[in-house]
Design an enzyme around this catalytic site. Structure first.
Site, PDB file in Angstrom:
ATOM      1  N   PRO A 144      35.352   8.722  -5.174  1.00  0.00           N
ATOM      2  CA  PRO A 144      36.427   9.655  -4.818  1.00  0.00           C
ATOM      3  C   PRO A 144      35.923  11.099  -4.867  1.00  0.00           C
ATOM      4  CG  PRO A 144      37.156   8.103  -6.506  1.00  0.00           C
ATOM      5  CD  PRO A 144      35.676   7.926  -6.348  1.00  0.00           C
ATOM      6  N   GLU A 145      36.271  11.878  -3.846  1.00  0.00           N
ATOM      7  CA  GLU A 145      35.903  13.291  -3.811  1.00  0.00           C
ATOM      8  C   GLU A 145      37.188  14.119  -3.922  1.00  0.00           C
ATOM      9  OE1 GLU A 145      33.141  14.037  -0.552  1.00  0.00           O
ATOM     10  OE2 GLU A 145      32.427  11.978  -0.682  1.00  0.00           O
TER      11      GLU A 145
ATOM     12  N   LYS B 188      36.684  17.082  -9.890  1.00  0.00           N
ATOM     13  CA  LYS B 188      37.117  15.691  -9.722  1.00  0.00           C
ATOM     14  C   LYS B 188      37.726  15.132 -11.003  1.00  0.00           C
ATOM     15  CE  LYS B 188      33.129  14.876  -6.774  1.00  0.00           C
ATOM     16  NZ  LYS B 188      31.956  14.010  -6.620  1.00  0.00           N
TER      17      LYS B 188
ATOM     18  N   ARG C 170      21.017   9.427  -1.836  1.00  0.00           N
ATOM     19  CA  ARG C 170      22.120   9.496  -0.872  1.00  0.00           C
ATOM     20  C   ARG C 170      21.649   9.217   0.544  1.00  0.00           C
ATOM     21  NH1 ARG C 170      26.399  12.633  -3.043  1.00  0.00           N
ATOM     22  NH2 ARG C 170      25.790  13.714  -4.938  1.00  0.00           N
TER      23      ARG C 170
END
Ligand SMILES: [Zn+2]
Length: 305
Positions: A2-3, A72, A295
């Site tokens: 989640p961002e 976050k 990434r």
């Protein structure tokens, strides 16, 4: 993971659903997921039973004042001098059901083949029950998330709350602030700068790819090679893309779910993220991907320079 838009979606929904509610019962099914005090959690967490007992005791009877966030981290503030800090990390989820909804079944894993499950599942680690019979479930398949209870006096000493760069949707995040961040990291690829939480808070893999696409710059471009127009395009794309993510209630390309168990719809609007090998929605060129350490970043080789 989640961002900012996913966490903001959870925060907005929980603030509406939980404000004024009083906790009558707390069930901790996986002790290592909860913590007490401002200290940073070690990578290998151990379950400490006495802490779990205290965690439950402190929370029972607490009434929720508001739910907010910093970067976050979700901050559940109580009328008593306590705050519960929650990091969803990779796969944390909050699902809230009113008493009449408790039989509802949800798909907590985002795969078409994932089964519909009633809560709690084996991935439910903490359950809060409120005076009206409603329940809040914390699920986390990979168990990297945490719920950390701190007193208001300890709040300024929580390290993970101090380590973040500015909030990209705050008024204070001006083009001058962004230019200063760029000046500090001239050799960094723009993708890496966007996801560095100490420079700007809340942007991760999904939104940095989409921001780079909208700004028409490749994720690997070093900051010092961006001209003024490109720098401004990146700056303008940040709030545009994040607000689009919030309006769509987040992206459920990962295992993110909203607090009613439904999925966010941002995934439909991705131009590049997780679209490697598919044609660009603008020019038809095949979307490519490249590795950035751990990434993967996706981009259109024609639309992005
Ligand atoms: Zn294209």
């Amino acid at each position: 993971m989640p961002e900012l838009p996913e966490v903001q979606t959870v925060v907005t929904e929980l603030n509406r659903k939980l404000s004024g509610k009083k906790i009558v019962e707390v069930s901790v099914r996986l002790p290592k997921i909860v913590a007490l005090g401002p200290g940073t959690l070690p990578p290998k967490r151990r379950a400490q039973v006495h802490k779990v007992i205290k965690f439950i005791k402190l929370l029972k009877g607490q009434k929720i004042k508001s739910v907010t966030r910093r970067a976050k981290i979700i901050i559940i503030d109580f009328y008593g001098p306590l705050s519960l800090l929650v990091h969803l990390k990779m796969t944390g989820q909050f699902i809230y059901f009113r008493k009449s909804q408790l039989q509802k079944r949800v798909r907590i894993l985002n795969k078409p083949t994932a089964p519909l499950l009633s809560l709690p599942t084996k991935y439910t680690h903490v359950i809060f029950t409120f005076t009206d019979g409603a329940k809040l479930f914390f699920n986390d398949t990979r168990q990297f998330g945490y719920l950390k209870l701190v007193s208001d006096a300890e709040l300024p000493h929580v390290r993970e709350l101090q380590e973040f760069g500015p909030e990209p949707l705050a008024r204070a995040f001006s083009s001058q602030v962004f230019e200063n961040i760029l000046k500090r990291r001239p050799n960094m690829p723009i993708k890496q700068l966007l996801v560095d939480q100490s420079l700007i808070a809340g942007i991760g893999n999904i939104y940095s790819d989409e921001i780079s696409f909208r700004a028409k710059v490749r994720p690997a471009r070093r900051v010092k090679t961006l001209n003024e127009k490109e720098r401004h395009a990146v700056f303008a794309a940040i709030p545009f893309i994040l607000k689009k993510g919030i309006a769509a209630k987040g992206s459920s390309v990962g295992d993110f779910v909203r607090t009613d168990g439904s999925w966010g719809t941002m995934g439909k609007y991705h131009y590049v993220y997780m679209r490697a090998g598919q044609p660009c929605k603008i020019c038809g060129t095949m979307i490519r991907s490249m590795k950035f350490g751990a990434r993967t970043s996706s981009f259109c080789p024609k639309c992005q320079k």
